[in-house]
Design a protein around this motif. Structure first.
Motif, short mmCIF file in Angstrom:
data_model
loop_
_atom_site.label_atom_id
_atom_site.label_comp_id
_atom_site.label_asym_id
_atom_site.label_seq_id
_atom_site.Cartn_x
_atom_site.Cartn_y
_atom_site.Cartn_z
N LEU A 60 0.83 -1.20 0.00
CA LEU A 60 0.00 0.00 0.00
C LEU A 60 0.86 1.25 0.00
CD1 LEU A 60 -2.76 -1.06 2.58
CD2 LEU A 60 -3.06 -0.78 0.11
N GLU A 61 1.89 1.25 0.82
CA GLU A 61 2.76 2.44 0.92
C GLU A 61 3.51 2.70 -0.38
OE1 GLU A 61 3.78 2.69 5.69
OE2 GLU A 61 5.36 2.21 4.26
N ARG A 62 3.90 1.63 -1.06
CA ARG A 62 4.69 1.80 -2.28
C ARG A 62 3.84 1.87 -3.54
NH1 ARG A 62 7.23 -2.51 -3.28
NH2 ARG A 62 6.38 -3.85 -1.65
N GLY A 63 2.52 1.91 -3.37
CA GLY A 63 1.65 2.02 -4.53
C GLY A 63 1.51 0.75 -5.33
N LYS A 64 1.95 -0.38 -4.76
CA LYS A 64 1.83 -1.66 -5.45
C LYS A 64 0.44 -2.25 -5.31
CE LYS A 64 6.15 -1.67 -6.68
NZ LYS A 64 6.52 -1.54 -8.12
N GLN A 65 -0.33 -1.71 -4.39
CA GLN A 65 -1.71 -2.15 -4.18
C GLN A 65 -2.57 -0.91 -3.99
OE1 GLN A 65 -2.23 -5.45 -1.50
NE2 GLN A 65 -4.25 -4.77 -0.85
N SER A 66 -3.73 -0.91 -4.62
CA SER A 66 -4.61 0.25 -4.58
C SER A 66 -5.00 0.61 -3.15
CB SER A 66 -5.87 -0.02 -5.42
OG SER A 66 -6.78 1.05 -5.30
N LEU A 67 -4.92 1.91 -2.83
CA LEU A 67 -5.31 2.40 -1.51
C LEU A 67 -6.49 3.34 -1.70
CD1 LEU A 67 -4.87 2.47 1.50
CD2 LEU A 67 -3.07 4.17 1.19
N ARG A 68 -7.65 2.74 -1.92
CA ARG A 68 -8.85 3.54 -2.18
C ARG A 68 -10.00 3.20 -1.24
NH1 ARG A 68 -9.81 3.98 -8.70
NH2 ARG A 68 -8.08 5.37 -9.17
N ASP A 69 -9.95 2.03 -0.65
CA ASP A 69 -11.06 1.58 0.16
C ASP A 69 -11.22 2.45 1.41
OD1 ASP A 69 -12.04 -0.38 2.53
OD2 ASP A 69 -13.02 -0.85 0.63
N THR A 70 -12.45 2.89 1.65
CA THR A 70 -12.72 3.79 2.78
C THR A 70 -12.37 3.15 4.11
OG1 THR A 70 -14.54 4.81 1.55
CG2 THR A 70 -14.51 5.15 3.93
N HIS A 71 -12.73 1.87 4.26
CA HIS A 71 -12.45 1.19 5.53
C HIS A 71 -10.95 1.11 5.79
CE1 HIS A 71 -12.92 -1.58 8.88
NE2 HIS A 71 -12.04 -2.37 8.30
N VAL A 72 -10.19 0.78 4.76
CA VAL A 72 -8.73 0.69 4.91
C VAL A 72 -8.15 2.05 5.27
CG1 VAL A 72 -6.57 0.13 3.74
CG2 VAL A 72 -8.61 -1.24 3.30
N LEU A 73 -8.60 3.10 4.57
CA LEU A 73 -8.09 4.44 4.83
C LEU A 73 -8.39 4.87 6.27
CD1 LEU A 73 -9.12 6.09 1.45
CD2 LEU A 73 -6.79 5.61 2.20
N ARG A 74 -9.61 4.64 6.71
CA ARG A 74 -9.97 5.03 8.08
C ARG A 74 -9.16 4.22 9.10
NH1 ARG A 74 -14.08 8.46 8.61
NH2 ARG A 74 -15.56 8.75 6.89
N SER A 75 -8.96 2.95 8.82
CA SER A 75 -8.20 2.10 9.75
C SER A 75 -6.77 2.59 9.89
CB SER A 75 -8.21 0.64 9.26
OG SER A 75 -9.52 0.12 9.25
N LEU A 76 -6.16 2.95 8.77
CA LEU A 76 -4.78 3.43 8.81
C LEU A 76 -4.70 4.79 9.51
CD1 LEU A 76 -3.53 2.39 5.26
CD2 LEU A 76 -3.06 1.29 7.44
N ALA A 77 -5.67 5.66 9.23
CA ALA A 77 -5.68 6.97 9.88
C ALA A 77 -5.82 6.81 11.40
CB ALA A 77 -6.81 7.83 9.32
N ALA A 78 -6.69 5.88 11.82
CA ALA A 78 -6.88 5.65 13.25
C ALA A 78 -5.61 5.07 13.88
CB ALA A 78 -8.06 4.73 13.49
N ALA A 79 -4.97 4.14 13.17
CA ALA A 79 -3.76 3.51 13.70
C ALA A 79 -2.62 4.50 13.83
CB ALA A 79 -3.34 2.35 12.80
N LEU A 80 -2.57 5.47 12.90
CA LEU A 80 -1.50 6.48 12.92
C LEU A 80 -1.90 7.74 13.68
CD1 LEU A 80 -0.29 6.09 9.23
CD2 LEU A 80 0.97 5.44 11.28
N GLN A 81 -3.17 7.79 14.10
CA GLN A 81 -3.69 8.90 14.91
C GLN A 81 -3.54 10.25 14.20
OE1 GLN A 81 -1.63 8.52 18.69
NE2 GLN A 81 -3.06 6.96 19.41
N PHE A 82 -4.12 10.31 13.00
CA PHE A 82 -4.20 11.59 12.30
C PHE A 82 -5.54 11.67 11.59
CE2 PHE A 82 -2.44 8.85 9.00
CZ PHE A 82 -3.11 9.25 7.87
N PRO A 83 -6.00 12.87 11.26
CA PRO A 83 -7.35 13.05 10.69
C PRO A 83 -7.52 12.27 9.40
CG PRO A 83 -6.43 15.16 11.36
CD PRO A 83 -5.31 14.16 11.45
#
Length: 473
Positions: A70-93
C-alpha cells in the motif's frame, strides 16, 4: 545454478523526518499530498512518528506485506475502511487521506466465477515439502488425535487460545509413546490441516506436542534423530496453522522450535521444511532479507546433495517458489520471475524423471504460486489469467483448493470485481469452511463487500458474513 537475489530485494532502511517537526509540516507529507499519493502519505506519517511497519501492522490488523505494498503504490489504496483504519492507527485526521469522498473502484458485472477457466490441473499440492502419504480418511485422523472436525456451527473466536497457553506457559508433562504411534499422530495432524479442519487441529495440537516432547525427552529410544524429526514435523504443522490464523507470535515460537528439533534430526528434508516455516515467519514480521537468504541458502544446500531423489528435487522447487513469493512481497518483479521460473524447471524435472511419484510438489503447485505472486505484485488480471490454467477440482488437498479460491477472491477484490470475488469466496468455503471462518484477509474482504452498495445486496452475503464472524457495517 541457484543465483542470489539482487540487492534491491530487501526493503530500504527507514529514517525519521525530524523529531521536532509537526507531522503536517514535513516535506515528505507535503510532497505526497501534492502528488495525491495516499500510500506515500501513510508512509511519511508513519516515519515521522517513528512507527515501524510491524508496529503499524499490529495496530491496524493488516499484514506487513500488505502495508508495504500500500505504501509503495503496489496495491490500490482507495477503500474507505482501509483508509480510516490506517488513519486511526497512525492517529491523524482521516480527511488527510480524502476519506470524505474516496474514489470508488469500477464495477463490471460479469458472469459469476463458478469456474475461472479450466485447461489443465496441477498435481497434488498439500504441504510443498511433505514426504509422507496422507491418511485415507478423517475417521483415522479423529481416532488418532481424539478430536472431531468442525461442524457448520461457528467456532470460538480464537481456536489457538489453548495452543498458545500450552506453548507459552510452563510445559505440561506428556506421556511417551512408541515411535510408530507418534508418527501416526503427527501424520494425522498433517492430514487434518490438509483437509482444512483447522479448529479441530488446534484443539488436538497441545496434546500432540506434549506427547512428542515427552517421547523426545524420555530416553527410551536410541534413535534421537528419528524422534527429533517427528517433533520437528509436529511443530511445523503448528507453525503453519499459526500463520493461517495470522498469529505471528505463536508462529514465531512454533517455527523456532521446529528449527531446533530439525537440527538434531540429521534429515536434510526435515531441516528444509523447518527452515521454510521459519523463513515465512521472518518475512511476515518484517525480516525479509533474512528470510530470503535463509531460503536460498537452504535451497543451495539441497542442490549440493550428491544423491537427489524425487523428494529432494520437489523440496528444492518448493523452496524456490517460496523465495519467489518472498521477492514479490518486496516488489522485486525480476527476482520473483527468475526464481519462479527456476522452480517451474525443477518441478518439471520431478514430473519428467519420476512420473507418478507422490512428491507433494509439481508444476501445478508452481502455477498456484504464480497466482499468488501476480496478486501481491498488484497484477490482478494476470493472477486471474494464471488461475484459469488450473482446474480446482483436480486439486486433491482441500486446504490447497480453498487457498486457491481465496487467492482468486483476493485478486478479484483487488481488481474491483466484487461479484466475482464473492463467488470465489463461496467456492473457498465449499472446499474448506475453516478457510473463510478464521482467516483475517477473508474477513476484511467480506467487510468490504458489505460496505459496497452494489455487492451488499448479493444473495447470501450477510449469511456468509455471519458464518465468517464478520460484522456488518
Amino acid at each position: 545454478m541457484l543465483r542470489s537475489l539482487p540487492s534491491k530485494f530487501g526493503p530500504s532502511k527507514e529514517r525519521d523526518d525530524g523529531p521536532n517537526r509537526a507531522i503536517w509540516d514535513t516535506r515528505a507529507v507535503r510532497d505526497a499530498l501534492a502528488r495525491g499519493d495516499l500510500g506515500a502519505v501513510v508512509r511519511a506519517v508513519r516515519r515521522a512518528n517513528n512507527i515501524t511497519l510491524a508496529e503499524l501492522a499490529a495496530r491496524s490488523n493488516y499484514s506487513i506485506s500488505t502495508l508495504s505494498r500500500l505504501e509503495r503504490g503496489k496495491q490500490s489504496l482507495r477503500d474507505t475502511h482501509v483508509l480510516r483504519s490506517l488513519a486511526a492507527a497512525l492517529q491523524f485526521p482521516p480527511e488527510l487521506l480524502g476519506v470524505a469522498d474516496p474514489p470508488r473502484l469500477p464495477m463490471h458485472p460479469l458472469h459469476p466465477p463458478a469456474i475461472v477457466g479450466l485447461t489443465r490441473g496441477p498435481d497434488e499440492e498439500t504441504e510443498p515439502m511433505r514426504r509422507r502419504t496422507l491418511l485415507t480418511g478423517l475417521a483415522g485422523t479423529v481416532t488418532v488425535l481424539g478430536v472431531a472436525p468442525s461442524s457448520g456451527v461457528a467456532q470460538a473466536s480464537d481456536p489457538l487460545h489453548q495452543l498458545e497457553r500450552a506453548l507459552l506457559a510452563t510445559p505440561t508433562t506428556g506421556v511417551p509413546v512408541h515411535l510408530r504411534q507418534l508418527d501416526q499422530q503427527v501424520t494425522a495432524a498433517r492430514s487434518m490441516f490438509d483437509h482444512g479442519h483447522y479448529a479441530a487441529l488446534a484443539n488436538g495440537l497441545p496434546r500432540l506436542l506434549s506427547t512428542a516432547t515427552a517421547t523426545h525427552s524420555s530416553g527410551t529410544t536410541n534413535d534421537i534423530a528419528a524422534t527429533s524429526a517427528l517433533l520437528a514435523r509436529a511443530y511445523v504443522v503448528a507453525a503453519q496453522l499459526s500463520v493461517k490464523f495470522s498469529h505471528d507470535q505463536l508462529a514465531w515460537t512454533t517455527a523456532d522450535r521446529a528449527m531446533q528439533a530439525a537440527q538434531v534430526s540429521n534429515d536434510p528434508l526435515i531441516r528444509a521444511q523447518a527452515r521454510r516455516s521459519w523463513a515465512i515467519v521472518l518475512r511476515r514480521t518484517g525480516h525479509t532479507d533474512t528470510a530470503a537468504q535463509l531460503i536460498l541458502d537452504t535451497a543451495a544446500s539441497l542442490q549440493a546433495q550428491p544423491h537427489r531423489d524425487v523428494n529432494n528435487l520437489a523440496t528444492f522447487a518448493a523452496l524456490l517458489s517460496t523465495a519467489a513469493y518472498t521477492a514479490a512481497t518486496s516488489g522485486d518483479r525480476d527476482g520473483a520471475r527468475t526464481l519462479i521460473d527456476e522452480a517451474a524447471h525443477a518441478a518439471a524435472q520431478v514430473e519428467h524423471n519420476h512420473p507418478g511419484a507422490v512428491a507433494g510438489f509439481g508444476t501445478g503447485s508452481v502455477v498456484l504460486y504464480q497466482v499468488s505472486i501476480a496478486r501481491v505484485l498488484g497484477d490482478a488480471g494476470t493472477a486471474i489469467d494464471t488461475a484459469r490454467r488450473i482446474d480446482p477440482a483436480s486439486i486433491r488437498s482441500a486446504e490447497t483448493r480453498a487457498r486457491y479460491w481465496s487467492d482468486v477472491a483476493r485478486a478479484f477484490h483487488q481488481w474491483g470485481k466484487f461479484e466475482q470475488c464473492y463467488g470465489a469466496l463461496r467456492a473457498a468455503e465449499h472446499a474448506a469452511p475453516d478457510e473463510v471462518r478464521y482467516r483475517k484477509p477473508i474477513q476484511q474482504i467480506t467487510f468490504d463487500l458489505l460496505q459496497d452498495p452494489h455487492s451488499a445486496a448479493l444473495p447470501g452475503l450477510r449469511s456468509f458474513a455471519d458464518r465468517t464472524g464478520t460484522r456488518a457495517p
